[in-house]
Enzyme design. Structure first.
Site, PDB file in Angstrom:
ATOM      1  N   CYS A   1      65.473  51.083  18.723  1.00 38.85           N
ATOM      2  CA  CYS A   1      66.416  52.150  18.349  1.00 38.85           C
ATOM      3  C   CYS A   1      67.232  52.653  19.543  1.00 38.85           C
ATOM      4  O   CYS A   1      68.371  53.093  19.388  1.00 38.85           O
ATOM      5  CB  CYS A   1      65.675  53.343  17.762  1.00 38.85           C
ATOM      6  SG  CYS A   1      64.036  53.062  17.153  1.00 38.85           S
TER       7      CYS A   1
ATOM      8  N   ASP B   1      58.956  56.461  15.839  1.00 41.58           N
ATOM      9  CA  ASP B   1      57.984  56.542  14.756  1.00 41.58           C
ATOM     10  C   ASP B   1      57.338  55.200  14.438  1.00 41.58           C
ATOM     11  O   ASP B   1      56.153  55.143  14.096  1.00 41.58           O
ATOM     12  CB  ASP B   1      58.654  57.100  13.503  1.00 41.58           C
ATOM     13  CG  ASP B   1      59.015  58.578  13.668  1.00 41.58           C
ATOM     14  OD1 ASP B   1      58.749  59.128  14.746  1.00 41.58           O
ATOM     15  OD2 ASP B   1      59.566  59.158  12.727  1.00 41.58           O
TER      16      ASP B   1
ATOM     17  N   ASP C   1      64.571  58.650  14.778  1.00 39.60           N
ATOM     18  CA  ASP C   1      64.516  59.638  13.706  1.00 39.60           C
ATOM     19  C   ASP C   1      64.649  61.081  14.180  1.00 39.60           C
ATOM     20  O   ASP C   1      65.345  61.887  13.571  1.00 39.60           O
ATOM     21  CB  ASP C   1      63.185  59.508  12.952  1.00 39.60           C
ATOM     22  CG  ASP C   1      63.052  58.190  12.228  1.00 39.60           C
ATOM     23  OD1 ASP C   1      63.942  57.341  12.371  1.00 39.60           O
ATOM     24  OD2 ASP C   1      62.050  58.004  11.521  1.00 39.60           O
ATOM     25  N   LYS C   2      63.945  61.447  15.243  1.00 34.89           N
ATOM     26  CA  LYS C   2      63.949  62.839  15.696  1.00 34.89           C
ATOM     27  C   LYS C   2      65.007  63.108  16.758  1.00 34.89           C
ATOM     28  O   LYS C   2      65.360  64.255  17.015  1.00 34.89           O
ATOM     29  CB  LYS C   2      62.567  63.240  16.236  1.00 34.89           C
ATOM     30  CG  LYS C   2      61.411  62.917  15.295  1.00 34.89           C
ATOM     31  CD  LYS C   2      61.642  63.425  13.894  1.00 34.89           C
ATOM     32  CE  LYS C   2      60.581  62.954  12.927  1.00 34.89           C
ATOM     33  NZ  LYS C   2      60.508  61.505  12.741  1.00 34.89           N
TER      34      LYS C   2
ATOM     35  N   CYS D   1      65.876  51.470  12.525  1.00 34.00           N
ATOM     36  CA  CYS D   1      65.353  50.816  11.322  1.00 34.00           C
ATOM     37  C   CYS D   1      66.426  50.723  10.243  1.00 34.00           C
ATOM     38  O   CYS D   1      67.152  51.676   9.987  1.00 34.00           O
ATOM     39  CB  CYS D   1      64.140  51.572  10.805  1.00 34.00           C
ATOM     40  SG  CYS D   1      62.782  51.612  11.989  1.00 34.00           S
TER      41      CYS D   1
ATOM     42  N   GLU E   1      53.895  61.657  10.044  1.00 31.70           N
ATOM     43  CA  GLU E   1      54.263  60.869   8.876  1.00 31.70           C
ATOM     44  C   GLU E   1      53.109  59.957   8.458  1.00 31.70           C
ATOM     45  O   GLU E   1      52.225  59.662   9.251  1.00 31.70           O
ATOM     46  CB  GLU E   1      55.501  60.027   9.179  1.00 31.70           C
ATOM     47  CG  GLU E   1      56.749  60.858   9.393  1.00 31.70           C
ATOM     48  CD  GLU E   1      57.964  60.007   9.719  1.00 31.70           C
ATOM     49  OE1 GLU E   1      57.803  58.770   9.895  1.00 31.70           O
ATOM     50  OE2 GLU E   1      59.070  60.563   9.808  1.00 31.70           O
TER      51      GLU E   1
ATOM     52  N   SER F   1      57.451  59.043   5.990  1.00 28.46           N
ATOM     53  CA  SER F   1      58.540  58.342   6.652  1.00 28.46           C
ATOM     54  C   SER F   1      59.709  58.185   5.700  1.00 28.46           C
ATOM     55  O   SER F   1      59.548  58.142   4.479  1.00 28.46           O
ATOM     56  CB  SER F   1      58.047  56.969   7.093  1.00 28.46           C
ATOM     57  OG  SER F   1      59.125  56.116   7.393  1.00 28.46           O
TER      58      SER F   1
END
Length: 587
Positions: free
Chosen positions: A70, A102, A144-145, A215, A464, A490
């Site tokens: 990522c 994640d 994600d975060k 992802c 998650e 997730s």
């Protein structure tokens, strides 16, 4: 044509290269006057000249690292952003911050660090900007975060800011079909069920992630990338191109130029992130069947601006927005497919045409959402349906409430065949307990698996549960059981999985009072979740309940547990914009 007059791809005009007076800029505190000679000496030491020191200082923040694909392309993209800043009369100053990825943190104690990292990202960007007095900010993120963390920092600081997504990963190929990392998680379940050999699982794991980028389904990263455009903090189209595509450079350069335009015009994030803009962001989540994590991140971004926009407000937008995009994990297509179909812009266009979007919201182009979308046509393609031919009239994500979740909870219904479920509870006091039971097939069809003491405070960290939910799907039980938790799921989770149940077990919430065999009834159509217990019985159990201690009694997770608030408010850790007496941009 003069360089300064060439139109950008994004519809803006190039900002004129000009000198900026520093009398109102934050960087005056480190560059102006004889008393700042020591500060300037540090800038000279890094190769800056007098002209560059006299220009606005622009932070270019990335979450680059070698932790996961990522983030791996962000350093290269940042160099292009810096060229855009410099071409428009600014002096870029690159810095980095952390991420917790994640996909690697999932399924073990490391996942407790994930949501905490959002706060660390926002805090560290704030501290870097404050400490060095930068005038504006361009933020690049891929995980994600890190996406919401950077957007939170932008709104908190309220300096002119532009967000840019690092781009999605390309889909892998396995046995003639496209796959993502979620297929690998589900492959673990298939292997445990005996339907996939170890050799096949190895082949799948080596094929699923063929490039850099986030992802590839409509999981949390791509959901929040869509949000970045819908909320107005990112240039139109910038969330689309996959990470390996060199076409991303155009958007990176334009983002560097755009932030200088915002600085010149004195347009700040809180001019852009309004209540209407937050509603637009929630609408794109609903329309794309996005991650339930958006119901944590949108309230947290709103909190930075002092706007009350909690999970229930998000749920109201979900309820009135049609579900339009056939994206993984509930559908067929990947983020790359959405990009090739026309990107986030076609989702926004059809939502606007249907009256589901506020067109008058200001964006980082300096234009409104409607103006940005004026020339966008909605094409014939299989990925996104027009607003008047939805998969469902209501969004792909639903909030629930009831005696089991007085503060609410959330479920992704995109792709679900049935929206009701009732069955006996089987309770687990940690994800490890639940995963072990699933792996060993120690559960029954028709049960409601309860994973508790995994909330923001009780975890701590609200981790998650993709490893568990994917294993269930891999065993063919994805919709034959339900799963509820005070933790999270997730963006890659599918099935009847309800997260964010509040109050959490660690605070004595009803989820912590459940016993094996209690009947739980979930109705996503009516937006309710109930346990078949009277108030009197719940009160009796609450009187006998005792708080549990965690193993995290020092360090970052302990600090987080002391400060974090409830999931319905975004699991935030400070009072937010409403408590401000001044903001950084005005010092």
């Amino acid at each position: 044509m003069d360089y300064d007059e060439i139109p950008l791809k994004t519809g803006m005009m190039r900002p004129m290269t000009k000198k900026f007076g520093k009398s109102t800029l934050v960087s005056r505190h480190v560059t102006e006057g004889p008393e700042r000679a020591p500060h300037r000496s540090y800038l000279y030491a890094m190769g800056l000249g007098e002209a560059q020191i006299n220009q606005p200082l622009v932070g270019v923040a990335t979450t680059w690292n070698e932790a996961a694909p990522c983030n791996i392309t962000l350093a290269r993209q940042a160099q292009v952003v810096k060229k855009g800043v410099a071409a428009s009369g600014g002096t870029p100053r690159e810095f980095t911050t952390i991420t917790v990825t994640d996909g690697i943190a999932m399924g073990h104690q490391g996942m407790k660090s994930s949501l905490v990292s959002r706060e660390v990202i926002a805090d560290s960007v704030e501290l870097t900007m404050r400490g060095h007095c930068y005038d504006a900010l361009v933020g690049l993120a891929g995980c994600d975060k890190s996406l919401p963390g950077l957007m939170m920092a932008m709104v908190r600081l309220n300096v002119p800011s532009v967000f840019i997504y690092g781009g999605s990963i390309l889909p892998g190929k396995f046995k003639g079909r496209e796959v993502t990392v979620v297929d690998v998680f589900e492959g673990v379940g298939k292997h445990s069920a005996g339907s996939m050999s170890e050799a096949e699982l190895k082949e799948l794991e080596q094929a699923a992630c063929p490039s850099g980028g986030s992802c590839g389904g409509q999981f949390t990263a791509n959901t929040m990338a869509c949000v970045s455009e819908a909320i107005g903090l990112a240039l139109p189209g910038s969330a689309g191109a996959p990470a390996p595509y060199e076409s991303r450079d155009r958007f990176c350069f334009d983002s560097g130029e755009a932030v200088m335009h915002l600085l010149k015009e004195k347009i700040r994030p809180r001019d852009i992130v309004t209540r209407k803009a937050l509603e637009n962001a929630a609408a794109v989540v609903a329309a794309t069947g996005g991650s339930t994590n958006a119901a944590l991140h949108l309230p947290a971004i709103a909190h930075e601006a002092g706007i009350d926009f909690d999970m229930h407000a998000v749920g109201e937008i979900f309820k009135r927005t049609p579900y339009l995009a056939d994206l993984m994990p509930g559908g067929k297509y990947t983020a790359k497919d959405l990009y090739e179909a026309g990107g986030v812009q076609i989702v926004l266009k059809t939502l606007l045409d249907g009256g589901f979007l506020h067109g008058d919201c200001l964006t980082v182009t300096g234009k409104t959402m409607a103006e940005n979308l004026k020339s966008v046509a909605f094409p014939e393609q299989p990925v996104v349906r027009p607003h008047n031919k939805p998969f469902r009239a209501e969004g792909g994500v639903v909030t629930l409430k009831g005696n089991l979740a007085p503060e609410g909870c959330i479920v992704k219904v995109a792709g679900l065949a049935h929206l009701k479920f009732s069955g006996p509870a089987r309770c687990f006091d940690s994800e490890e307990e639940a995963f072990a039971a699933v792996e060993q097939h120690k559960y029954k069809e028709g049960e409601v698996l309860v994973i508790r003491y995994e909330g923001p405070r009780g975890g701590p960290g609200m981790r998650e549960m993709l490893a568990t939910t994917a294993a269930l799907y891999g065993q063919g039980m994805g919709e034959k059981v339900a799963l509820i938790t005070d933790g999270r799921f997730s963006g890659g989770t599918r099935g009847f999985c309800i997260g964010h149940v509040g109050p959490e077990a660690a605070l004595g919430g009803p989820i912590g009072l459940l016993k094996d065999g209690d009947t739980i009834t979930i109705n996503a159509e009516a937006r309710t979740i109930h346990v078949n217990l009277t108030d009197a019985e719940l009160n009796t159990r609450r009187a006998a309940w005792k708080p549990r201690k965690t193993d995290y009694n020092s360090g970052a997770l302990w600090k987080y547990a002391q400060a974090v608030g409830p999931a319905e408010k975004g699991a935030v850790t400070h009072p937010g914009g409403v408590a401000e007496t001044h903001c950084f941009a005005d010092i």
